[in-house]
Enzyme design. Structure first.
Site, short mmCIF file in Angstrom:
data_model
loop_
_atom_site.label_atom_id
_atom_site.label_comp_id
_atom_site.label_asym_id
_atom_site.label_seq_id
_atom_site.Cartn_x
_atom_site.Cartn_y
_atom_site.Cartn_z
N HIS A 138 -6.81 -5.60 -5.09
CA HIS A 138 -8.24 -5.62 -5.41
C HIS A 138 -8.81 -4.23 -5.68
O HIS A 138 -9.91 -4.11 -6.21
CB HIS A 138 -9.03 -6.33 -4.30
CG HIS A 138 -9.16 -5.54 -3.02
ND1 HIS A 138 -8.37 -5.77 -1.92
CD2 HIS A 138 -9.99 -4.54 -2.67
CE1 HIS A 138 -8.73 -4.95 -0.95
NE2 HIS A 138 -9.71 -4.18 -1.38
N ASP A 168 -2.47 -9.73 -2.29
CA ASP A 168 -3.38 -8.59 -2.51
C ASP A 168 -2.64 -7.26 -2.42
O ASP A 168 -3.12 -6.30 -1.83
CB ASP A 168 -4.53 -8.62 -1.50
CG ASP A 168 -5.67 -7.68 -1.92
OD1 ASP A 168 -5.77 -7.37 -3.13
OD2 ASP A 168 -6.45 -7.26 -1.05
N SER A 242 -9.07 0.52 1.96
CA SER A 242 -8.18 -0.55 1.48
C SER A 242 -6.93 0.03 0.84
O SER A 242 -7.00 0.92 -0.01
CB SER A 242 -8.92 -1.42 0.46
OG SER A 242 -9.92 -2.17 1.06
#
Length: 513
Positions: A138, A168, A242
């Site tokens: 993402h 992901d 992230s």
């Protein structure tokens, strides 16, 4: 004349030298005490406190910042989030997770008033000295340009080697003039709740930031994808972290930071990391082949809860297992003999309590591996060995058999406050059903009926009744009347493409087994 305390002047004067002597003595004693304390402090060894500094120095050069430029037409109305775009599938998963659990949804970030291209900030780490870098899908999914920034602030253009939305994860590649400092994978299967962990990331674009905490929980399912099995950690993770690594105390990567629960947008001590047991396999596939080779079984399952146990003739106090709600045509599951309504009790010898107990085994298996299942089929234990295969692609040109819809309710096509209509080709397409799927559509429901009470609505597709196939509206009504006379009725419902079992309570006076 006011009275005053009387003091003999001669005595008052005599006190002065006494006080002076006492003050001098006290001052001298205080000076000696301070000197002694300073001397003792200088000679005493420092108190040894634990430090992670050697570990940080060792791993920090391998952690990088990711800057992904997002084209203006790909930037959502919510603007850009440091670490993830608010319009990605990841955000849809998290938004749905918050809503389903009654949790407040984090507010969207402010939109860029200039309307220019967006920037997604994330983290990553070097996993191969040749220049391969791991991050989250993402972070880079909509990027037109990706730059990797090292701890020395040197910038390197990167290309995407491969991405896997299901987990992901993404692998990037930069040109390496020399061997880069790569990290090593740890074993997340050996991680226990309470173990210390350390994270390094790029929160809010600030650069390399170290946080510490413990593993708060294992096996978290946040409904991000079919292979959810997250480590939950309380080490602060913020937007921009992230894709960064979660380390064990040996400096090995046991997780990849992916998500946080945050009503305010900042860390509240609930972060989620992809376990290395999954990350290592997916990254290897992405690095070598550019895509993930997930195993494929071809089933959808649902946890057997107390509400289904009665209809399944199971113990409602302690139900256990996963009920098969859908089987893809020509899939390994169908070829192995699995049937819709089978209750999977164990997979490869492990009891099945949650959906990911099966999906993780399938997703991390290699093509050709065997999956040993023990299922309960109408009270009989059946052993099934399925062979894991690659995912099959549906044929978009497959013919669709048409059926004419039923115009309204009649006594023949109605039962228990429900009336049924025929399943048309249009509805099959809308609900992502097989072109040859059989079943009926709920055309109407009586407001005071048990079906309305359990949440059935017009438009739901009934695929089976008590695990028996349905030939049409009249057949459905007949089977429902017959099953309701003996106990709770197990209905397989498809709503907007999502199959699920539900139990319709028995009629009053029904004889339950």
């Amino acid at each position: 004349m006011p009275l005053r305390p009387f003091v003999d002047p001669s005595r008052r004067l005599a006190l002065f030298p006494i006080v002076a002597v006492l003050l001098l003595a006290a001052s001298s004693a205080g000076a000696d005490t301070a000197a002694d304390a300073a001397k003792k402090g200088a000679l005493a060894a420092p108190i040894p406190l634990p430090t992670l500094s050697p570990l940080v120095k060792r791993v920090m050069p391998s952690v990088v910042n990711i800057v992904a430029e997002i084209p203006p037409d790909a930037v959502s109305d919510g603007g850009e989030t440091a670490g993830r775009s608010s319009g990605t599938p990841f955000d849809d998963f998290m938004r749905r997770y918050f809503e389903q659990h009654g949790l407040p949804t984090p507010p969207p970030p402010a939109k860029d008033p200039a309307g220019s291209k967006g920037v997604s900030l994330g983290s990553g780490f070097i996993i191969d000295p040749a220049g391969y870098i791991v991050t989250n899908n993402h972070v880079v999914t909509m990027a037109s340009k990706i730059t990797v920034v090292f701890q020395d602030n040197s910038k390197h253009p990167a290309t995407v080697v491969g991405t896997d939305p299901k987990t992901d994860l993404a692998v990037l590649k930069i040109a390496a003039k020399a061997k880069l400092p790569a990290l090593q994978w740890g074993d997340s299967d050996k991680v226990e709740v309470g173990d210390w962990v350390m994270t390094v990331g790029n929160p809010f674009g600030l650069g390399g930031t170290v946080t510490t905490g413990i593993v708060s929980a294992l096996g978290r399912d946040i409904q991000q994808g079919p292979f959810d099995d997250f480590l939950q950690i309380d080490a602060p993770i913020n937007r921009g972290s992230s894709g960064g690594p979660t380390f064990d105390t040996s400096g090995r990567v046991v997780g990849i930071n992916t998500a946080i629960y945050s009503p305010s947008g900042g860390s509240v001590g609930i972060g989620f990391a992809i376990p290395s047991s999954i990350g290592r396999l997916v990254v290897k596939h992405l690095q070598e082949e550019g895509h993930a080779n997930h195993g494929y079984l071809g089933i959808s399952v649902q946890v057997v809860g107390p509400e289904l146990a009665g209809a399944l003739r199971m113990d409602p106090v302690n139900p256990q297992g996963l009920i098969v709600v859908e089987i893809a045509a020509d899939s390994p599951a169908e070829q192995a003999g699995l049937k819709v309504g089978d209750v999977i009790k164990t997979a490869n010898g492990h009891p099945t309590q949650a959906v990911h107990d099966v999906s993780r085994l399938v997703g991390t298996a290699r093509v050709g591996d065997k999956l040993a299942l023990v299922v309960d089929r109408d009270g009989t234990q059946v052993k099934i060995d399925a062979t894991i295969a690659k995912a099959l692609r549906a044929d978009p040109n497959a013919p669709i058999a048409d059926q004419a819809p039923t115009s309204g309710a009649t006594q023949a096509n109605s039962a228990r406050g429900l009336w049924f209509a025929a399943l048309t080709s249009e509805l099959r397409q809308e609900d992502n059903l097989s072109p040859t799927a059989t079943g009926v559509v709920i055309g109407g429901i009586a407001e005071d009926s048990p079906a309305a009470a359990i949440g059935l609505v017009p438009g739901d597709v009934v695929l089976s009744i008590d695990r028996l196939p349905i030939a049409g509206p009249e057949d459905a009504a007949g089977k429902l009347r017959l099953a309701s006379a003996t106990g709770d009725v197990l209905l397989l419902i498809n709503r907007h493409g999502n199959p699920t079992f539900t139990a319709l309570p028995a009629e009053a006076g029904a004889s339950k087994p």
